[in-house]
Design a protein around this motif. Structure first.
Motif, PDB file in Angstrom:
ATOM      1  N   ARG A 127       5.792   0.012  -6.356  1.00 59.20           N
ATOM      2  CA  ARG A 127       5.770  -0.992  -5.203  1.00 59.20           C
ATOM      3  C   ARG A 127       7.404  -0.855  -4.782  1.00 59.20           C
ATOM      4  O   ARG A 127       7.506  -1.063  -3.388  1.00 59.20           O
ATOM      5  N   ARG A 128       8.267  -0.513  -5.500  1.00 55.72           N
ATOM      6  CA  ARG A 128       9.561  -0.593  -4.893  1.00 55.72           C
ATOM      7  C   ARG A 128       9.809   0.817  -4.366  1.00 55.72           C
ATOM      8  O   ARG A 128      10.609   0.731  -2.894  1.00 55.72           O
ATOM      9  N   THR A 129       9.262   1.848  -4.544  1.00 51.45           N
ATOM     10  CA  THR A 129       9.254   3.241  -3.846  1.00 51.45           C
ATOM     11  C   THR A 129       8.554   3.238  -2.333  1.00 51.45           C
ATOM     12  O   THR A 129       8.682   4.019  -1.533  1.00 51.45           O
ATOM     13  N   GLY A 130       7.035   2.358  -2.693  1.00 51.54           N
ATOM     14  CA  GLY A 130       6.189   2.649  -1.549  1.00 51.54           C
ATOM     15  C   GLY A 130       5.381   3.656  -1.867  1.00 51.54           C
ATOM     16  O   GLY A 130       4.337   4.084  -0.861  1.00 51.54           O
ATOM     17  N   LEU A 131       5.272   4.549  -2.986  1.00 48.11           N
ATOM     18  CA  LEU A 131       4.514   5.601  -3.227  1.00 48.11           C
ATOM     19  C   LEU A 131       3.840   5.521  -4.672  1.00 48.11           C
ATOM     20  O   LEU A 131       4.435   5.007  -5.493  1.00 48.11           O
ATOM     21  N   GLY A 132       2.320   5.818  -4.858  1.00 51.49           N
ATOM     22  CA  GLY A 132       1.679   5.865  -5.773  1.00 51.49           C
ATOM     23  C   GLY A 132       2.201   6.961  -6.771  1.00 51.49           C
ATOM     24  O   GLY A 132       2.871   7.784  -6.460  1.00 51.49           O
ATOM     25  N   PRO A 133       1.932   6.738  -7.800  1.00 52.21           N
ATOM     26  CA  PRO A 133       2.439   7.981  -9.048  1.00 52.21           C
ATOM     27  C   PRO A 133       1.942   9.412  -8.621  1.00 52.21           C
ATOM     28  O   PRO A 133       2.632  10.324  -8.494  1.00 52.21           O
TER      29      PRO A 133
ATOM     30  N   GLY B 187      -2.446   5.252   1.096  1.00 51.06           N
ATOM     31  CA  GLY B 187      -2.945   3.873   1.631  1.00 51.06           C
ATOM     32  C   GLY B 187      -3.651   2.935   0.416  1.00 51.06           C
ATOM     33  O   GLY B 187      -4.119   1.855   0.708  1.00 51.06           O
ATOM     34  N   ARG B 188      -3.467   3.632  -0.712  1.00 49.62           N
ATOM     35  CA  ARG B 188      -4.270   2.730  -1.890  1.00 49.62           C
ATOM     36  C   ARG B 188      -3.116   1.405  -2.161  1.00 49.62           C
ATOM     37  O   ARG B 188      -2.064   1.646  -2.043  1.00 49.62           O
ATOM     38  N   PRO B 189      -3.785   0.495  -2.733  1.00 53.47           N
ATOM     39  CA  PRO B 189      -3.095  -0.718  -3.087  1.00 53.47           C
ATOM     40  C   PRO B 189      -2.118  -0.260  -4.281  1.00 53.47           C
ATOM     41  O   PRO B 189      -2.660   0.291  -5.226  1.00 53.47           O
ATOM     42  N   LEU B 190      -0.855  -0.541  -4.369  1.00 63.29           N
ATOM     43  CA  LEU B 190       0.073  -0.469  -5.573  1.00 63.29           C
ATOM     44  C   LEU B 190       0.241  -1.418  -6.449  1.00 63.29           C
ATOM     45  O   LEU B 190       0.415  -2.586  -6.005  1.00 63.29           O
TER      46      LEU B 190
ATOM     47  N   ARG C  17       0.617  -1.211  -0.025  1.00 67.72           N
ATOM     48  CA  ARG C  17       0.079  -0.015   0.092  1.00 67.72           C
ATOM     49  C   ARG C  17       0.932   1.245  -0.096  1.00 67.72           C
ATOM     50  O   ARG C  17       1.807   1.115   0.602  1.00 67.72           O
ATOM     51  N   CYS C  18       0.460   2.243  -0.627  1.00 71.08           N
ATOM     52  CA  CYS C  18       0.953   3.562  -0.605  1.00 71.08           C
ATOM     53  C   CYS C  18       1.294   4.260   0.621  1.00 71.08           C
ATOM     54  O   CYS C  18       0.157   4.005   1.687  1.00 71.08           O
TER      55      CYS C  18
END
Length: 70
Positions: free
Chosen positions: A36-42, A27-30, A22-23
């Motif tokens: 997924r590597r950075t842990g943040l959505g676009p 908290g949204r699923p990536l 999750r971001c």
């Protein structure tokens, strides 16, 4: 000891071992590999790391008087 499983994943297919990432901000699923590597959505990544301004956009033409004596 009992032979019952400890947990059953209802929405995952058998053999699917991918865990939900999750971001960290919203908290949204990536789903993307980079996200997924950075842990943040676009969109959250763009909020935290805005693109640097282009030097050409900061330049502007100035109307200038001619030099005396030319």
């Amino acid at each position: 000891m009992s032979e019952e499983p400890l947990a059953i994943a209802i929405d995952s297919a058998p053999g699917d071992t991918r865990r939900i990432v999750r971001c960290r901000l919203c908290g949204r699923p990536l789903t993307g590999a980079e996200s997924r590597r950075t842990g943040l959505g676009p969109s959250c990544d763009a909020k935290l790391h805005p693109p640097s301004p282009d030097i050409r956009t900061r330049r502007h033409e100035v109307d200038q008087d001619t030099l005396p004596g030319t």
